[in-house]
Design a protein around this motif. Structure first.
Motif, PDB file in Angstrom:
ATOM      1  N   CYS A  45      -3.241   3.808  -1.131  1.00 27.17           N
ATOM      2  CA  CYS A  45      -2.163   3.035  -0.491  1.00 27.17           C
ATOM      3  C   CYS A  45      -2.615   1.441  -1.078  1.00 27.17           C
ATOM      4  O   CYS A  45      -3.511   1.075  -1.020  1.00 27.17           O
ATOM      5  CB  CYS A  45      -1.850   2.979   0.817  1.00 27.17           C
ATOM      6  SG  CYS A  45      -1.304   4.621   1.320  1.00 27.17           S
ATOM      7  N   TYR A  46      -1.429   0.713  -1.413  1.00 31.15           N
ATOM      8  CA  TYR A  46      -1.575  -0.655  -1.887  1.00 31.15           C
ATOM      9  C   TYR A  46      -0.467  -1.478  -1.239  1.00 31.15           C
ATOM     10  O   TYR A  46       0.674  -0.833  -1.029  1.00 31.15           O
ATOM     11  CB  TYR A  46      -1.840  -0.969  -3.378  1.00 31.15           C
ATOM     12  CG  TYR A  46      -0.551  -0.540  -4.340  1.00 31.15           C
ATOM     13  CD1 TYR A  46       0.441  -1.260  -4.733  1.00 31.15           C
ATOM     14  CD2 TYR A  46      -0.509   0.931  -4.712  1.00 31.15           C
ATOM     15  CE1 TYR A  46       1.417  -0.952  -5.376  1.00 31.15           C
ATOM     16  CE2 TYR A  46       0.528   1.334  -5.461  1.00 31.15           C
ATOM     17  CZ  TYR A  46       1.642   0.572  -5.919  1.00 31.15           C
ATOM     18  OH  TYR A  46       2.588   0.761  -6.712  1.00 31.15           O
ATOM     19  N   ALA A  47      -0.629  -2.681  -1.093  1.00 29.39           N
ATOM     20  CA  ALA A  47       0.501  -3.667  -0.896  1.00 29.39           C
ATOM     21  C   ALA A  47       0.277  -4.826  -1.422  1.00 29.39           C
ATOM     22  O   ALA A  47      -0.943  -5.326  -1.774  1.00 29.39           O
ATOM     23  CB  ALA A  47       0.278  -3.701   0.829  1.00 29.39           C
ATOM     24  N   LYS A  48       1.228  -5.691  -1.643  1.00 30.75           N
ATOM     25  CA  LYS A  48       1.287  -7.155  -2.225  1.00 30.75           C
ATOM     26  C   LYS A  48       1.987  -7.966  -1.364  1.00 30.75           C
ATOM     27  O   LYS A  48       3.072  -7.619  -0.835  1.00 30.75           O
ATOM     28  CB  LYS A  48       1.787  -7.088  -3.593  1.00 30.75           C
ATOM     29  CG  LYS A  48       2.099  -8.304  -4.314  1.00 30.75           C
ATOM     30  CD  LYS A  48       0.806  -8.694  -5.161  1.00 30.75           C
ATOM     31  CE  LYS A  48       1.155 -10.057  -5.796  1.00 30.75           C
ATOM     32  NZ  LYS A  48      -0.038 -10.573  -6.084  1.00 30.75           N
ATOM     33  N   ALA A  49       1.322  -9.178  -0.767  1.00 33.18           N
ATOM     34  CA  ALA A  49       1.897 -10.070   0.090  1.00 33.18           C
ATOM     35  C   ALA A  49       1.937 -11.360  -0.816  1.00 33.18           C
ATOM     36  O   ALA A  49       1.048 -11.638  -1.489  1.00 33.18           O
ATOM     37  CB  ALA A  49       1.162 -10.073   1.376  1.00 33.18           C
ATOM     38  N   LEU A  50       3.103 -12.080  -0.531  1.00 32.34           N
ATOM     39  CA  LEU A  50       3.530 -13.431  -1.358  1.00 32.34           C
ATOM     40  C   LEU A  50       3.993 -14.101  -0.333  1.00 32.34           C
ATOM     41  O   LEU A  50       4.703 -13.975   0.546  1.00 32.34           O
ATOM     42  CB  LEU A  50       4.532 -13.264  -2.431  1.00 32.34           C
ATOM     43  CG  LEU A  50       4.095 -12.446  -3.656  1.00 32.34           C
ATOM     44  CD1 LEU A  50       5.259 -12.022  -4.293  1.00 32.34           C
ATOM     45  CD2 LEU A  50       2.970 -12.779  -4.329  1.00 32.34           C
ATOM     46  N   PRO A  51       3.605 -15.593  -0.335  1.00 30.26           N
ATOM     47  CA  PRO A  51       3.847 -16.665   0.283  1.00 30.26           C
ATOM     48  C   PRO A  51       5.094 -17.254  -0.363  1.00 30.26           C
ATOM     49  O   PRO A  51       5.565 -17.051  -1.635  1.00 30.26           O
ATOM     50  CB  PRO A  51       2.853 -17.654   0.444  1.00 30.26           C
ATOM     51  CG  PRO A  51       2.157 -17.674  -0.891  1.00 30.26           C
ATOM     52  CD  PRO A  51       2.178 -16.196  -1.145  1.00 30.26           C
ATOM     53  N   THR A  52       6.060 -18.372   0.193  1.00 27.36           N
ATOM     54  CA  THR A  52       6.864 -19.063  -0.727  1.00 27.36           C
ATOM     55  C   THR A  52       6.484 -19.889  -1.589  1.00 27.36           C
ATOM     56  O   THR A  52       7.096 -20.109  -2.664  1.00 27.36           O
ATOM     57  CB  THR A  52       8.011 -19.956   0.552  1.00 27.36           C
ATOM     58  OG1 THR A  52       7.036 -20.728   1.217  1.00 27.36           O
ATOM     59  CG2 THR A  52       8.582 -18.933   1.226  1.00 27.36           C
ATOM     60  N   VAL A  53       5.119 -20.234  -1.346  1.00 27.91           N
ATOM     61  CA  VAL A  53       4.646 -21.394  -2.477  1.00 27.91           C
ATOM     62  C   VAL A  53       3.089 -21.152  -2.293  1.00 27.91           C
ATOM     63  O   VAL A  53       2.557 -21.007  -1.234  1.00 27.91           O
ATOM     64  CB  VAL A  53       4.737 -22.952  -2.128  1.00 27.91           C
ATOM     65  CG1 VAL A  53       3.821 -23.701  -2.998  1.00 27.91           C
ATOM     66  CG2 VAL A  53       6.137 -23.299  -2.014  1.00 27.91           C
ATOM     67  N   GLY A  54       2.640 -20.846  -3.574  1.00 26.23           N
ATOM     68  CA  GLY A  54       1.269 -20.457  -3.647  1.00 26.23           C
ATOM     69  C   GLY A  54       0.796 -19.030  -4.098  1.00 26.23           C
ATOM     70  O   GLY A  54       1.941 -18.462  -4.662  1.00 26.23           O
ATOM     71  N   GLU A  55      -0.431 -18.671  -3.984  1.00 20.26           N
ATOM     72  CA  GLU A  55      -0.795 -17.602  -4.665  1.00 20.26           C
ATOM     73  C   GLU A  55      -0.730 -16.245  -3.620  1.00 20.26           C
ATOM     74  O   GLU A  55      -1.048 -16.543  -2.200  1.00 20.26           O
ATOM     75  CB  GLU A  55      -2.196 -17.398  -5.147  1.00 20.26           C
ATOM     76  CG  GLU A  55      -2.370 -18.289  -6.332  1.00 20.26           C
ATOM     77  CD  GLU A  55      -3.808 -18.295  -6.713  1.00 20.26           C
ATOM     78  OE1 GLU A  55      -4.625 -17.458  -6.562  1.00 20.26           O
ATOM     79  OE2 GLU A  55      -4.109 -19.596  -7.440  1.00 20.26           O
ATOM     80  N   GLY A  56      -0.439 -15.075  -3.734  1.00 20.32           N
ATOM     81  CA  GLY A  56      -0.502 -14.099  -2.908  1.00 20.32           C
ATOM     82  C   GLY A  56      -1.721 -13.267  -3.046  1.00 20.32           C
ATOM     83  O   GLY A  56      -2.519 -13.599  -3.710  1.00 20.32           O
ATOM     84  N   GLY A  57      -1.572 -11.957  -2.467  1.00 16.68           N
ATOM     85  CA  GLY A  57      -2.559 -11.128  -2.215  1.00 16.68           C
ATOM     86  C   GLY A  57      -2.292  -9.894  -2.467  1.00 16.68           C
ATOM     87  O   GLY A  57      -1.375  -9.175  -1.949  1.00 16.68           O
ATOM     88  N   LEU A  58      -3.270  -9.077  -3.254  1.00 20.48           N
ATOM     89  CA  LEU A  58      -3.044  -7.578  -3.359  1.00 20.48           C
ATOM     90  C   LEU A  58      -4.148  -6.794  -2.700  1.00 20.48           C
ATOM     91  O   LEU A  58      -5.327  -7.083  -2.882  1.00 20.48           O
ATOM     92  CB  LEU A  58      -3.012  -7.274  -5.021  1.00 20.48           C
ATOM     93  CG  LEU A  58      -2.992  -5.650  -5.434  1.00 20.48           C
ATOM     94  CD1 LEU A  58      -1.398  -5.200  -4.970  1.00 20.48           C
ATOM     95  CD2 LEU A  58      -3.147  -5.538  -6.700  1.00 20.48           C
ATOM     96  N   ALA A  59      -3.911  -5.619  -2.094  1.00 18.93           N
ATOM     97  CA  ALA A  59      -4.904  -5.075  -1.260  1.00 18.93           C
ATOM     98  C   ALA A  59      -4.696  -3.662  -1.396  1.00 18.93           C
ATOM     99  O   ALA A  59      -3.566  -3.163  -1.405  1.00 18.93           O
ATOM    100  CB  ALA A  59      -4.979  -5.500   0.053  1.00 18.93           C
TER     101      ALA A  59
END
Length: 98
Positions: A45-59
């Motif tokens: 399983c994987y997930a991607k999270a993003l903010p409105t401004v800046g870099e996100g994260g994949l895990a």
């Protein structure tokens, strides 16, 4: 006199430098390459999270909830480092592959 000393010195200096160079290179050859965003064994399983401004994260994670939590934590960390807004991180993609 200096011509004889220079020849004697050069006869062992080059092989010594080559031997040291080979020894140093051999010490690094057995290290595995770093793995950055690749999943560990058993992580489907994987997930991607993003903010409105800046870099996100994949895990990656063994379960969907673990992957979501890790991606949120990464998003908060990376958004803070990149001058973004960590408090606006949201998971935008979360899937498990077969």
């Amino acid at each position: 006199m200096t011509g004889i000393t220079a020849r004697q010195c050069s006869s062992w200096a080059l092989p010594s430098l080559l031997a040291i160079n080979l020894a140093l290179m051999a010490g690094c050859a057995d290290k595995p390459p770093p793995q950055y965003a690749s999943p560990s064994i058993g992580s489907n399983c994987y997930a991607k999270a993003l903010p409105t401004v800046g870099e996100g994260g994949l895990a990656w994670g063994v379960t969907l909830s673990i992957a979501r939590q890790k991606s949120l934590n990464n998003c908060i960390r990376y958004a803070g480092r990149s001058g973004g807004t960590p408090d606006t991180c949201q998971v935008v993609l979360a899937e498990c592959r077969n």
